[in-house]
Scaffold this motif. Structure first.
Motif, PDB file in Angstrom:
ATOM      1  N   GLU A 283      17.305  38.194  31.039  1.00 28.14           N
ATOM      2  CA  GLU A 283      16.380  38.129  29.910  1.00 28.14           C
ATOM      3  C   GLU A 283      14.949  37.948  30.415  1.00 28.14           C
TER       4      GLU A 283
ATOM      5  N   THR B 255      13.584  38.216  25.560  1.00 31.01           N
ATOM      6  CA  THR B 255      14.091  39.534  25.188  1.00 31.01           C
ATOM      7  C   THR B 255      15.580  39.666  25.469  1.00 31.01           C
ATOM      8  N   GLN B 256      16.097  40.821  25.148  1.00 28.90           N
ATOM      9  CA  GLN B 256      17.449  41.200  25.548  1.00 28.90           C
ATOM     10  C   GLN B 256      17.514  41.271  27.078  1.00 28.90           C
TER      11      GLN B 256
ATOM     12  N   LYS C 166       3.591  35.542  18.094  1.00 31.33           N
ATOM     13  CA  LYS C 166       4.470  36.572  18.658  1.00 31.33           C
ATOM     14  C   LYS C 166       3.692  37.847  18.955  1.00 31.33           C
TER      15      LYS C 166
ATOM     16  N   GLN D  12       9.490  48.824  24.621  1.00 32.86           N
ATOM     17  CA  GLN D  12      10.682  49.103  23.816  1.00 32.86           C
ATOM     18  C   GLN D  12      11.709  47.965  23.862  1.00 32.86           C
ATOM     19  N   ALA D  13      11.377  46.886  24.564  1.00 28.68           N
ATOM     20  CA  ALA D  13      12.318  45.759  24.647  1.00 28.68           C
ATOM     21  C   ALA D  13      12.459  45.075  23.300  1.00 28.68           C
ATOM     22  N   ARG D  14      13.624  44.575  23.034  1.00 31.95           N
ATOM     23  CA  ARG D  14      13.883  43.881  21.765  1.00 31.95           C
ATOM     24  C   ARG D  14      13.915  42.371  21.983  1.00 31.95           C
ATOM     25  N   LEU D  15      13.188  41.661  21.161  1.00 36.04           N
ATOM     26  CA  LEU D  15      13.207  40.203  21.239  1.00 36.04           C
ATOM     27  C   LEU D  15      14.503  39.666  20.672  1.00 36.04           C
ATOM     28  N   MET D  16      15.089  38.692  21.340  1.00 39.36           N
ATOM     29  CA  MET D  16      16.316  38.069  20.855  1.00 39.36           C
ATOM     30  C   MET D  16      16.031  36.786  20.082  1.00 39.36           C
ATOM     31  N   ARG D  17      15.066  35.982  20.577  1.00 37.93           N
ATOM     32  CA  ARG D  17      14.792  34.733  19.884  1.00 37.93           C
ATOM     33  C   ARG D  17      13.395  34.218  20.254  1.00 37.93           C
ATOM     34  N   GLN D  18      12.906  33.355  19.413  1.00 36.53           N
ATOM     35  CA  GLN D  18      11.590  32.749  19.583  1.00 36.53           C
ATOM     36  C   GLN D  18      11.711  31.275  19.224  1.00 36.53           C
TER      37      GLN D  18
END
Length: 414
Positions: free
Chosen positions: A287, A260-261, A309, A325-331
């Motif tokens: 993160e 996440t962010q 995911k 409410q967390a935003r994913l940055m990468r997978q």
């Protein structure tokens, strides 16, 4: 300071130390060829050169240094396994990790934070009690925590996730993390200082085997002769085994993770739940990393999926609902080489002069130092003296029905 920085920037002769020498042509022959320039391959090369004086070594990789599973894991280090063989092996690896930065003079960002594995059923509590006893007896620092102790250790944890309330926890004090690419570069830098050659973009196309004995390796840059070779290619282990004509019970599966962010620090230990098939950790940058079990089908491809995911995030939110409410940055995804007993295959092979470092599944990173040390000792003895720590992991254990069953020892079940 500004003047010195300007002087450094305009200087034609940089005083900075170069980590790796420039690329060179392949030599016609090496004493040892190591296939795979990940953590394991580089560690084997380093220990061979520094502690055994074997410096005519070439490390080959079809991609780039540390670009395989070394770059695609979640950097967890631990030794809380199920079997005496596993606990002894990984406890020694943890011990080596603790001094690795000093040995390299290279910061690997080692951080001892502990790992908490949650128990949601009475059966799991009983299994964890046995596991704690085995770990304590064979050198690990592991103990049981009750529900109140778990809540005090991780105040942000949801103690009643759905139909799976937390009953207890297995607390592993030695649980830690390290920067995975720093570990690879530390080994590479020191190996190169001792004369080891690292050849990137060098793909092995064929193993030259004559009368049951390996004599050379054919690559896209030419054929090199060698005294012996070792494969350390993680998810592509079965492909190299096929080239050597060796049968081994290995299947490769994708393993995905995501991050996440950044947030302000709220989680120091690593928290996992095999019942929820998920583990959560917060990095030093804030993160939040989520990982889980392998995909349920064999595949060599390193791609990410929406299905994983969604299921992984649902499990993570059971443990930490406030992250909704967390935003994913990468997978990302790696390729794990799984064996039936969830333990690695290490040691000699049916082909003379060909050594195996395979079957690591999801636990390869945490074994990097001890794998390098033991495999180097084996190679230096021409295969005549197998280190005691890796004797249980020989390929022959499958034909002798002497498996080392570590199924269920992962942070999230597979």
């Amino acid at each position: 300071m500004p003047f010195n920085l300007l002087k450094y920037g305009l200087s034609a002769d940089y005083p900075a130390e170069v980590d790796l020498p420039p690329p060179v042509e392949l030599k016609p022959r090496y004493d040892v060829v190591i296939i795979g320039a990940g953590g394991h391959g580089l560690a084997i090369a380093y220990y061979l050169a520094r502690y055994h004086g074997i410096t005519k070594v070439a490390v080959l990789d079809k991609g780039y240094l540390g670009g395989g599973n070394t770059a695609r894991n979640t950097a967890v280090i631990r030794s809380n396994y199920l079997t005496p063989e596993g606990v002894r092996f990984y406890s020694e690896s943890v011990r080596l990790f603790k001094n690795l930065a000093n040995e390299f003079d290279f910061n690997i960002m080692y951080s001892e934070r502990g790992q908490l594995t949650l128990a949601h059923t009475d059966a799991t509590v009983r299994a964890f009690r046995q596991r704690a006893e085995v770990n304590t007896h064979f050198g690990g620092r592991t103990e049981m925590l009750d529900r109140q102790q778990v809540a005090e250790l991780v105040p942000t944890l949801n103690m009643d996730p759905g139909h799976l309330p937390v009953l207890a926890g297995l607390w592993h004090k030695d649980g830690a993390t390290a920067r995975h690419d720093a570990v690879a570069w530390g080994y590479a830098k020191q190996a190169a200082k001792h004369g080891v050659e690292i050849h990137q973009l060098t793909e092995v196309q064929e193993l030259v085997i004559e009368q049951g004995r390996l004599t050379g390796v054919k690559t896209n840059r030419g054929t090199v002769q060698c005294g012996c070779a070792v494969q350390a290619v993680a998810g592509h282990s079965s492909r190299l085994l096929d080239m050597a004509g060796i049968r081994a019970p290995i299947l490769s599966y994708p393993l995905q993770a995501m991050v996440t962010q950044p947030f302000k620090p709220f989680l120091d230990p690593l928290v996992s739940s095999s019942a929820l098939h998920c583990y959560v950790q917060q990095t030093s940058r804030g993160e939040v990393v989520f990982g889980g079990g392998s995909d349920p089908y064999p595949l060599y491809h390193t791609r990410s999926t929406l299905e994983l995911k969604e299921s992984l995030m649902a499990a993570a939110l059971e443990m930490f609902p406030f992250l909704a409410q967390a935003r994913l940055m990468r997978q990302w995804s790696g390729t794990t080489d799984m064996t039936p007993d969830y333990s690695p295959i290490m040691g000699c092979s049916p082909v003379d002069n060909y050594y195996l470092d395979a079957g690591w599944g999801t636990w390869g990173f945490k074994a990097t130092p001890i794998c390098g040390q033991t495999m180097a000792a084996l190679i230096a003895s021409d295969g005549k003296k197998v280190p005691e720590l890796i004797q249980p992991f020989a390929l022959e254990r499958f034909s002798r029905f002497q498996q080392v069953n570590e199924m269920g020892a992962t942070a999230a079940s597979h």
